[in-house]
Design a protein around this motif. Structure first.
Motif, PDB file in Angstrom:
ATOM      1  N   UNK A  78     107.425  61.893  33.864  1.00 33.18           N
ATOM      2  CA  UNK A  78     106.071  61.449  34.194  1.00 33.18           C
ATOM      3  C   UNK A  78     106.058  59.931  34.309  1.00 33.18           C
ATOM      4  N   UNK A  79     105.427  59.409  35.363  1.00 25.94           N
ATOM      5  CA  UNK A  79     105.181  57.974  35.470  1.00 25.94           C
ATOM      6  C   UNK A  79     103.858  57.678  34.781  1.00 25.94           C
ATOM      7  N   UNK A  80     103.865  56.652  33.915  1.00 24.19           N
ATOM      8  CA  UNK A  80     102.691  56.321  33.122  1.00 24.19           C
ATOM      9  C   UNK A  80     102.313  54.863  33.353  1.00 24.19           C
ATOM     10  N   UNK A  81     101.026  54.636  33.581  1.00 28.00           N
ATOM     11  CA  UNK A  81     100.500  53.293  33.817  1.00 28.00           C
ATOM     12  C   UNK A  81      99.343  53.057  32.855  1.00 28.00           C
ATOM     13  N   UNK A 125      88.500  44.490  31.729  1.00 32.08           N
ATOM     14  CA  UNK A 125      87.371  44.124  30.879  1.00 32.08           C
ATOM     15  C   UNK A 125      87.580  44.674  29.486  1.00 32.08           C
ATOM     16  N   UNK A 126      86.592  45.414  28.986  1.00 36.64           N
ATOM     17  CA  UNK A 126      86.697  45.990  27.650  1.00 36.64           C
ATOM     18  C   UNK A 126      87.219  47.424  27.676  1.00 36.64           C
ATOM     19  N   UNK A 127      87.647  47.895  28.858  1.00 36.17           N
ATOM     20  CA  UNK A 127      88.126  49.274  28.989  1.00 36.17           C
ATOM     21  C   UNK A 127      89.648  49.311  29.121  1.00 36.17           C
ATOM     22  N   UNK A 128      90.233  50.353  28.562  1.00 38.97           N
ATOM     23  CA  UNK A 128      91.662  50.615  28.720  1.00 38.97           C
ATOM     24  C   UNK A 128      91.812  51.765  29.717  1.00 38.97           C
ATOM     25  N   UNK A 129      92.433  51.473  30.850  1.00 37.38           N
ATOM     26  CA  UNK A 129      92.629  52.471  31.904  1.00 37.38           C
ATOM     27  C   UNK A 129      94.049  53.011  31.788  1.00 37.38           C
ATOM     28  N   UNK A 130      94.206  54.332  31.769  1.00 40.34           N
ATOM     29  CA  UNK A 130      95.527  54.959  31.728  1.00 40.34           C
ATOM     30  C   UNK A 130      95.643  55.953  32.877  1.00 40.34           C
ATOM     31  N   UNK A 131      96.859  56.060  33.398  1.00 35.46           N
ATOM     32  CA  UNK A 131      97.129  56.982  34.508  1.00 35.46           C
ATOM     33  C   UNK A 131      98.467  57.667  34.269  1.00 35.46           C
ATOM     34  N   UNK A 132      98.555  58.903  34.709  1.00 33.63           N
ATOM     35  CA  UNK A 132      99.808  59.652  34.677  1.00 33.63           C
ATOM     36  C   UNK A 132     100.040  60.304  36.035  1.00 33.63           C
ATOM     37  N   UNK A 158      92.153  58.054  33.196  1.00 39.14           N
ATOM     38  CA  UNK A 158      91.153  58.068  32.131  1.00 39.14           C
ATOM     39  C   UNK A 158      90.742  56.646  31.796  1.00 39.14           C
ATOM     40  N   UNK A 159      89.557  56.523  31.235  1.00 37.65           N
ATOM     41  CA  UNK A 159      89.044  55.225  30.796  1.00 37.65           C
ATOM     42  C   UNK A 159      88.549  55.352  29.365  1.00 37.65           C
ATOM     43  N   UNK A 160      88.880  54.348  28.556  1.00 35.09           N
ATOM     44  CA  UNK A 160      88.423  54.360  27.164  1.00 35.09           C
ATOM     45  C   UNK A 160      86.920  54.137  27.065  1.00 35.09           C
ATOM     46  N   UNK A 161      86.337  53.566  28.132  1.00 30.54           N
ATOM     47  CA  UNK A 161      84.888  53.361  28.192  1.00 30.54           C
ATOM     48  C   UNK A 161      84.337  54.264  29.290  1.00 30.54           C
ATOM     49  N   UNK A 162      83.375  55.116  28.992  1.00 33.61           N
ATOM     50  CA  UNK A 162      82.869  56.044  30.000  1.00 33.61           C
ATOM     51  C   UNK A 162      82.345  55.318  31.241  1.00 33.61           C
ATOM     52  N   UNK A 163      82.502  55.972  32.376  1.00 32.66           N
ATOM     53  CA  UNK A 163      81.902  55.517  33.619  1.00 32.66           C
ATOM     54  C   UNK A 163      82.609  54.374  34.316  1.00 32.66           C
ATOM     55  N   UNK A 164      83.848  54.113  33.991  1.00 31.75           N
ATOM     56  CA  UNK A 164      84.546  52.954  34.566  1.00 31.75           C
ATOM     57  C   UNK A 164      85.507  53.302  35.720  1.00 31.75           C
ATOM     58  N   UNK A 165      85.573  54.569  36.120  1.00 27.42           N
ATOM     59  CA  UNK A 165      86.512  54.954  37.179  1.00 27.42           C
ATOM     60  C   UNK A 165      85.769  55.112  38.504  1.00 27.42           C
TER      61      UNK A 165
END
Length: 724
Positions: A123-126, A131-138, A153-160
């Protein structure tokens, strides 16, 4: 986590990270503003099948042979061959990119960035901060589901929030809406070629999603899962639109976690068979070796799975419509090298696509054998393509008129059987093996008391005649003889194993006994051509006449010491003149020094490959023009070389640590496979094996060389023996 990790986005394609499932591949760039995911499908090749047999080949073959064998007029023979033996048209089909998926995020690349290929999960992971959100992708390519999956996914709702679009430079028939949650792109590969459909669907948690024009728009989501599928007419899956829709719907209904778990289970069933550690785990140089080894195994799993096409010159990853050398199957070493590590590195299933393609080649190659040479059986030259084309490729004297491509590929049949003991496989592939042999019953000519090929070349080298003229064409090139000895030997063993004794078997025995012996030349080197010519390019990348040393084992230091010494001299002369300057050639040299038991020289050339022939993403490179291009054979060849340094095995014996350098004086490996199918676990310290266990899968007897001692080994199915 064993990984390839960056703290920045990919600057170009050679820093992007690959995912694949055999049929589908993608290069992940990891960028955060306009994100690019470059796409491939193994069956997207330009154009359809062609009939390329030169209609005049059979007529002029006797004249060409007379010019070579009787007149010694190499110049005229070569001139006539370019007219009468070249394919018409001269070129086969090129492999092409499927296009790109672009995700436009609308914000600049962020800090606190990590971008990695997790080799243990495939799996490639990013991850990054916005800002104040942590964005993760797989990102991964699922073999069971046959889709590429992405989760954000975003650690803060509504950021994608992003837009998605499918694109291809040319040869596509339109983009637009697939359904309410997806987009599609129709593609073609030219007249008579493969048609394909790429589809992308999304499932979002929170926010909104809609299709506008050719874009999928996602706004203010908490989590998004994307699934992408590509179906092509090559695989005869019926209606492409229905096939893509069904594939994507099943994947999304399964749910991301289940899809991911299924992928990891499937992938690890292959990958986790082998574990490898060298020295101190904190030693970065040695850690790179073990990562590179496991990356090569990863690439085998990602590019060659049952039901797919075999790995081509770039595996499955290609961003171009016109890639270097068309990214075809170059079968005068490169395709074969792709499969050198699979048996010993416990990935035998990944070998199977090559045999499926060989069966297709047999049918096309029969026609080429009959129409061009008036021979039975089947033949292939130095290239083939998706359509199993077997006629000569290009008008290139050092390579095009070589008739050994099918023969070399067919040697893999007996090798696979030796590791798997799969009697049903051997029976299924026996007609292919028999027809590869039968061609040479008719093609070989008697010359000075031996049977030899004519015309032929020694890929892709050139010699100098006493007159000073350069030449390529010959009779009885050493590599041809080496391949024929291995092919005939494997065929005779397969015949005996299957209880077949007929006129072809008897004639093969006679021809095998009449093949030329190998000779040592005036420089102490192994002679490459029938005559002991000087080479025009002494540092040439091909070292074809050392085939008997590797991948064959006809030359070994213990059984043929004089020939082994000549092989070492050949390598010495090549390297002294700049040889080993391409990734795959350097990898081959690693394997050959390992076979000679010279661990220090093997390690020296492996380091050279890491330093000079490896891109930042660990892809192997090849010099082209003023720069370098990706060729995957170097990756596979180097993985094989590392395996050969640790364990060498044939039908008679297995040697543990045959070429261990001082730098590798301690380590452990689990799951390497010896000929006969037994798995070997071993540990060593100060260059000596300290623990070894052998786990048998099949009943067989062999010898095992360990710490200078030879032990008789008799294994029963499922038996585990503690050697030390």
């Amino acid at each position: 986590m064993r990984s390839i990790t960056f703290d920045r986005t990919a600057a170009d394609w050679n820093e992007a990270l690959p995912i694949g499932n055999g049929r589908l591949g993608a290069m992940i760039f990891g960028s955060q503003n306009r994100e690019r995911i470059q796409l491939n499908a193994d069956s997207i090749w330009y154009g359809g099948p062609q009939e390329r047999c030169n209609p005049n080949a059979r007529e002029y073959l006797p004249q060409i042979r007379k010019l070579i064998l009787e007149d010694g007029n190499i110049e005229e023979a070569q001139r006539l061959m370019t007219f009468a033996l070249s394919g018409t048209p001269q070129s086969e089909r090129p492999y092409q990119t499927a296009g790109d998926l672009y995700l436009d995020w609308g914000y600049a690349p962020a800090g606190d960035f990590c971008y990695a290929l997790d080799l243990e999960e495939g799996i490639v992971k990013v991850a990054c901060s916005v800002g104040d959100a942590r964005i993760t992708k797989e990102y991964f390519a699922s073999y069971p589901a046959q889709v590429i999956a992405v989760r954000m996914t975003s650690s803060v709702p509504g950021r994608l929030s992003f837009s998605a679009m499918l694109s291809r430079d040319r040869y596509y028939d339109g983009t637009g809406k697939l359904d309410e949650n997806g987009i599609r792109m129709w593609g073609n590969t030219g007249e008579g070629g493969v048609r394909f459909l790429t589809g992308l669907k999304a499932k979002a948690t929170g926010g909104s999603m809609k299709v506008v024009g050719e874009h999928l728009l996602v706004q203010d989501a908490d989590e998004v899962v994307l699934c992408l599928a590509i179906e092509t007419s090559f695989y005869e899956c019926g209606d492409l639109y229905t096939a893509v829709r069904n594939r994507l719907d099943r994947a999304l209904e399964q749910g991301y976690q289940a899809l991911r778990d299924e992928h990891v289970k499937d992938y690890q069933a292959l990958y986790s068979r082998v574990d490898f550690t060298l020295g101190d785990p904190s030693d970065e140089e040695l850690k790179f070796v073990t990562n590179y080894f496991q990356f090569g195994r990863y690439l085998s799993i990602a590019a060659s799975r049952p039901g797919s096409l075999p790995a081509n010159l770039q595996g499955i990853w290609n961003a171009s419509m016109t890639p270097p050398w068309d990214s075809k199957y170059t079968i005068n070493i490169n395709t074969e090298m792709n499969y050198w590590p699979v048996e010993s590195c416990n990935l035998s299933e990944c070998h199977l696509p090559l045999f499926d393609h060989l069966k297709r080649m047999r049918e096309r190659g029969k026609k080429v054998a009959q129409e061009m040479y008036g021979c039975r059986g089947f033949v292939a030259h130095h290239n083939t393509d998706i359509w199993a084309d077997c006629a000569p490729q290009d008008i290139y004297l050092p390579a095009s008129y070589w008739v050994m491509g099918a023969a070399w590929l067919s040697t893999h049949i007996w090798k696979h059987y030796c590791y798997t003991r799969d009697q049903a496989f051997l029976a299924e592939m026996y007609p292919v093996l028999a027809d590869a042999v039968l061609f040479f019953h008719d093609f070989l000519v008697e010359y000075q008391g031996n049977y030899v090929t004519c015309p032929s070349v020694s890929p892709e080298n050139t010699y100098i005649l006493p007159s000073g003229m350069s030449g390529c064409v010959c009779a009885g090139a050493t590599m041809d003889t080496e391949i024929l000895k291995e092919l005939f030997d494997g065929y005779l063993k397969a015949s005996a194993r299957l209880g077949i004794e007929d006129a072809q078997v008897e004639r093969t025995k006679e021809l095998l006994a009449a093949l030329p012996e190998y000779r040592i030349g005036k420089h102490g080197q192994l002679v490459e051509w029938w005559d002991d010519y000087e080479e025009q390019e002494p540092g040439h990348r091909h070292i074809s006449h050392l085939y008997a040393l590797h991948p064959s084992d006809q030359i070994t230091p213990d059984q043929t010491p004089e020939l082994a010494q000549a092989a070492a001299k050949t390598l010495e002369r090549r390297l002294a003149n700049g040889g080993g300057h391409t990734g795959w050639s350097c990898a081959w040299i690693v394997n050959m020094y390992a076979r000679l038991g010279d661990g220090e020289r093997a390690w020296e050339n492996l380091q050279k490959m890491f330093e000079k022939s490896t891109f930042p993403n660990m892809f192997s490179n090849h010099p082209a023009g003023r720069g370098f291009v990706f060729q995957i054979d170097g990756n596979y060849g180097a993985t094989s070389g590392i395996s050969e340094m640790l364990l060498q095995s044939n039908e008679e014996r297995t040697i543990l640590l045959p070429a261990i350098p001082e730098r590798w004086k301690s380590g452990k490996i689990r799951g390497l496979v010896m000929c006969g199918g037994a798995e070997v676990d071993m540990e060593w310290k100060d260059g000596k094996v300290t623990a070894c266990t052998v786990r048998g899968k099949h009943a067989f007897d062999t010898k095992i060389h360990v710490n200078g001692q030879v032990r008789e080994l008799s294994l029963r199915p499922g038996e585990t023996l503690v050697i030390l």
